[in-house]
Structure formats: C-alpha cells, structure tokens
Scaffold this motif. Structure first.
Motif, PDB file in Angstrom:
ATOM      1  N   LEU A 117       0.832  -1.213   0.000  1.00 29.24           N
ATOM      2  CA  LEU A 117       0.000   0.000   0.000  1.00 29.24           C
ATOM      3  C   LEU A 117       0.860   1.254   0.000  1.00 29.24           C
ATOM      4  N   ILE A 118       1.927   1.257   0.804  1.00 23.28           N
ATOM      5  CA  ILE A 118       2.844   2.395   0.822  1.00 23.28           C
ATOM      6  C   ILE A 118       3.540   2.532  -0.528  1.00 23.28           C
ATOM      7  N   PHE A 119       3.768   1.390  -1.193  1.00 22.67           N
ATOM      8  CA  PHE A 119       4.480   1.373  -2.471  1.00 22.67           C
ATOM      9  C   PHE A 119       3.664   2.000  -3.594  1.00 22.67           C
ATOM     10  N   ALA A 150      -5.334  -2.827  -8.697  1.00 20.67           N
ATOM     11  CA  ALA A 150      -5.920  -4.160  -8.833  1.00 20.67           C
ATOM     12  C   ALA A 150      -5.110  -5.189  -8.045  1.00 20.67           C
ATOM     13  N   GLY A 151      -3.770  -5.064  -8.118  1.00 21.95           N
ATOM     14  CA  GLY A 151      -2.912  -5.981  -7.368  1.00 21.95           C
ATOM     15  C   GLY A 151      -3.101  -5.843  -5.871  1.00 21.95           C
ATOM     16  N   THR A 152      -3.209  -4.607  -5.409  1.00 21.85           N
ATOM     17  CA  THR A 152      -3.435  -4.371  -3.982  1.00 21.85           C
ATOM     18  C   THR A 152      -4.802  -4.893  -3.553  1.00 21.85           C
ATOM     19  N   ALA A 153      -5.807  -4.732  -4.413  1.00 25.17           N
ATOM     20  CA  ALA A 153      -7.159  -5.195  -4.100  1.00 25.17           C
ATOM     21  C   ALA A 153      -7.190  -6.709  -3.906  1.00 25.17           C
ATOM     22  N   LEU A 154      -6.392  -7.443  -4.670  1.00 27.54           N
ATOM     23  CA  LEU A 154      -6.338  -8.900  -4.520  1.00 27.54           C
ATOM     24  C   LEU A 154      -5.881  -9.285  -3.116  1.00 27.54           C
ATOM     25  N   ILE A 155      -4.790  -8.667  -2.678  1.00 26.63           N
ATOM     26  CA  ILE A 155      -4.259  -8.982  -1.346  1.00 26.63           C
ATOM     27  C   ILE A 155      -5.202  -8.479  -0.257  1.00 26.63           C
ATOM     28  N   SER A 177      -1.261   7.342   4.614  1.00 27.83           N
ATOM     29  CA  SER A 177       0.173   7.571   4.796  1.00 27.83           C
ATOM     30  C   SER A 177       0.875   7.726   3.452  1.00 27.83           C
ATOM     31  N   ALA A 178       0.536   6.864   2.497  1.00 25.28           N
ATOM     32  CA  ALA A 178       1.136   6.942   1.162  1.00 25.28           C
ATOM     33  C   ALA A 178       0.783   8.258   0.484  1.00 25.28           C
ATOM     34  N   PHE A 179      -0.456   8.715   0.680  1.00 25.53           N
ATOM     35  CA  PHE A 179      -0.898   9.976   0.066  1.00 25.53           C
ATOM     36  C   PHE A 179      -0.153  11.170   0.668  1.00 25.53           C
ATOM     37  N   VAL A 180      -0.029  11.179   1.998  1.00 28.21           N
ATOM     38  CA  VAL A 180       0.692  12.262   2.667  1.00 28.21           C
ATOM     39  C   VAL A 180       2.163  12.257   2.238  1.00 28.21           C
ATOM     40  N   PHE A 181       2.744  11.054   2.126  1.00 25.17           N
ATOM     41  CA  PHE A 181       4.138  10.967   1.710  1.00 25.17           C
ATOM     42  C   PHE A 181       4.310  11.452   0.270  1.00 25.17           C
TER      43      PHE A 181
END
Length: 307
Positions: A117-119, A150-155, A177-181
């Motif tokens: 998710l951070i990635f 789509a890949g994140t949604a699978l996990i 966190s990813a958005f703020v970063f």
C-alpha cells in the motif's frame, strides 16, 4: 583509439555507478525492514507513540549533529535562513504525519500489505502533479495505476477474509500515509534543489523528531512501562531503519539517474515479504504473489513513463 584519460574517466564512472547501486540497494533493504521491526515492537508491548518516540530518540541526535556539522559553512547557514522553515514543515509532514499513519496501520494489517500500500505512492505523486501542476498523465501511467490498485485489491480481499474487518481500517491508514508521503515528495523537490539532499534530510528528519517527542509528552504512554526488548527494537528501528538508509539513499541519488534509483527500490516489497514470512510467520499465498507482481510492475511502468 581510446586514450588514457578516457579510459580513466570511464573506469571512474563505472566505479561511481556501482557504488551508487550498492548504496541504493542497501538503503532499500534497510527501509524494507522497518515494518518487520514495527510489528516486533507491537509484540513487545509498544504502541504507535512509543515506537515513534524510541525511533526518534535514537535517530534525532545523529540528524542534529549532521545539521550542525553542515552548518559550519556560512553558505549552509544562509540556505537554512532562506528555506529552513519550509524544509521543517515539509519534513514534519513526511516523517511525522505519514510515519504516524503508517505505524498505526501496522497494528491492523500485515507487513506485506502495508509495504504494498505504501508502495503505491508514485501513483499519488502522478495524481497530485496532475491536479497541482496540470501535468496530464499518459495512458500508460493511467493503466499502470489501475494495475497497481488491482494488485493491492487482490491482497486486501484475501486478508479481509482471513484477518477480519480491522484490515479495512489498517489499509485506509496505510493509503492515507502513502498519500501524505506523496505530498511530501512533491513539496520537497524544489527544497532539495535549494538546500541539497543532506541538509534538507537533516532539517526535515530533525524537525519531525522533535515533533514526535512532543507527541509522546502529550500522549498517555508511560515510559516506565517500556520493556528492554521494546527499547532495543526502537533503537535499531531508529538507527538501522531510519538514519542509515536515509543517507544511503541520498548517496545513491547523487550517483544514479532517477530510473536506476527507482529500479533498486522496486525490490522493497519482495524484501519485506521475505522477512515477514521468515521472522513474523505471515502467510504468503498465490494471491500475495500475484498482487505483488502487479504492484511492482505498475510502479516500474510509472517510473519509466515519468523518466
């Protein structure tokens, strides 16, 4: 016919390139261990405030020392007067707020899901640049972004079934966190150009460290309850997974192109997944494998398109 100076120049370039690759990979490796250590810190009785504080306590003196060392020169002090306040604000955004959301997320989701998710932050950088700077993304970037989601949604779907509804909260915190970063990255680019990477990093991380300690004083955390195990993990987290990789990556940035640097970072989710399975005993299913491949491939496409 190749002359001696040309051969020497080529050899020097090759050496600097290899050093840059090594520095970038070491930085990626150490950064990728962070969610593993945060998970271990939770198991040792820590909470988000205490984990962040221990990390800051062990890293803040080194950043402040580096800042004072750099500021021996009058030119550096002049840069700090001109852009230091802005660098401090951006640093607090990226290294305090984003970090707090990230560490809190790890209380609810696996280290593997958190790292993926951070990635996704490059896709947020694209979206922010689209809105703020009117930089319209190409069809390749749009397609790559959808692929990554789509890949994140699978996990996410798999972990929701096995770990329960708390995954939703954890995932939301990690995405935030990813958005703020991503905002931090967009805002930091002009400041790094003015201050240089080492000075900017020292100001940003130092300011975030002070903010984290203030957060600790305002929280309900009781320092006397910290175990030796938690303190050791926090110190390792601060030095090995914060200070060292931040300067390794800066050294890599000085010797590599953005494309080369981004390719070394693509190994991050795989490194985290490996240690999550070996140390934390997390499951790694075919869904995790497929999701990881899609996310990494999407980031590769985005970075190639940007460069």
């Amino acid at each position: 016919m190749t002359t001696q100076p040309q051969r020497l120049s080529s050899s020097l370039f090759s050496s600097q390139h290899q050093i840059g690759l090594l520095c970038a990979f070491i930085g990626c490796l150490l950064f990728s261990l962070k969610p593993i250590l945060v998970k271990l810190a939770y198991q040792a009785g820590g909470d988000a405030a205490s984990i962040m504080a221990l990390r800051a306590m062990s890293s803040l003196p080194l950043y402040l020392f580096t800042l004072m060392y750099i500021c021996r020169k009058a030119s550096a002090r002049s840069k700090v007067r001109q852009s230091g306040l802005a660098a401090a604000g951006v640093g607090i955004l990226g290294y305090y707020l984003a970090s707090y959301l990230d560490i809190t997320a790890l209380e609810f989701i696996s280290a593997q899901l958190e790292r993926l998710l951070i990635f996704l932050f490059p896709s947020f950088v694209v979206l922010i640049s689209w809105v703020v700077y009117k930089q319209v993304p190409s069809k390749t970037v749009i397609g790559a972004t959808i692929l990554g989601y789509a890949g994140t949604a699978l996990i996410l779907a798999h972990d929701f079934q096995t770990l329960g509804s708390s995954v939703t909260l954890g995932a939301a915190l990690a995405v935030a966190s990813a958005f703020v970063f991503a905002i931090y990255l967009v805002a930091s680019k002009p400041l790094i150009g003015k201050l240089g990477s080492s000075l900017f990093t020292s100001i940003g991380m130092g300011s975030a460290g002070v903010t984290i300690l203030i957060h600790l004083l305002m929280s309900d955390t009781i320092i006397a309850n910290w175990s030796i195990e938690l303190i050791v993990i926090g110190v390792v987290l601060g030095i090995v997974c914060t200070v060292l990789p931040s300067y390794f990556v800066a050294a890599g940035m000085a010797r590599l192109s953005p494309t080369q640097l981004s390719l070394t970072n693509n190994a991050g989710p795989a490194i985290t997944a490996t240690f999550a399975v070996l140390i934390l005993g997390e499951l790694f299913t075919v869904w995790h494998a497929v999701g990881m491949i899609l996310v990494i491939f999407s980031v590769v496409l985005i970075n190639r398109s940007k460069n």
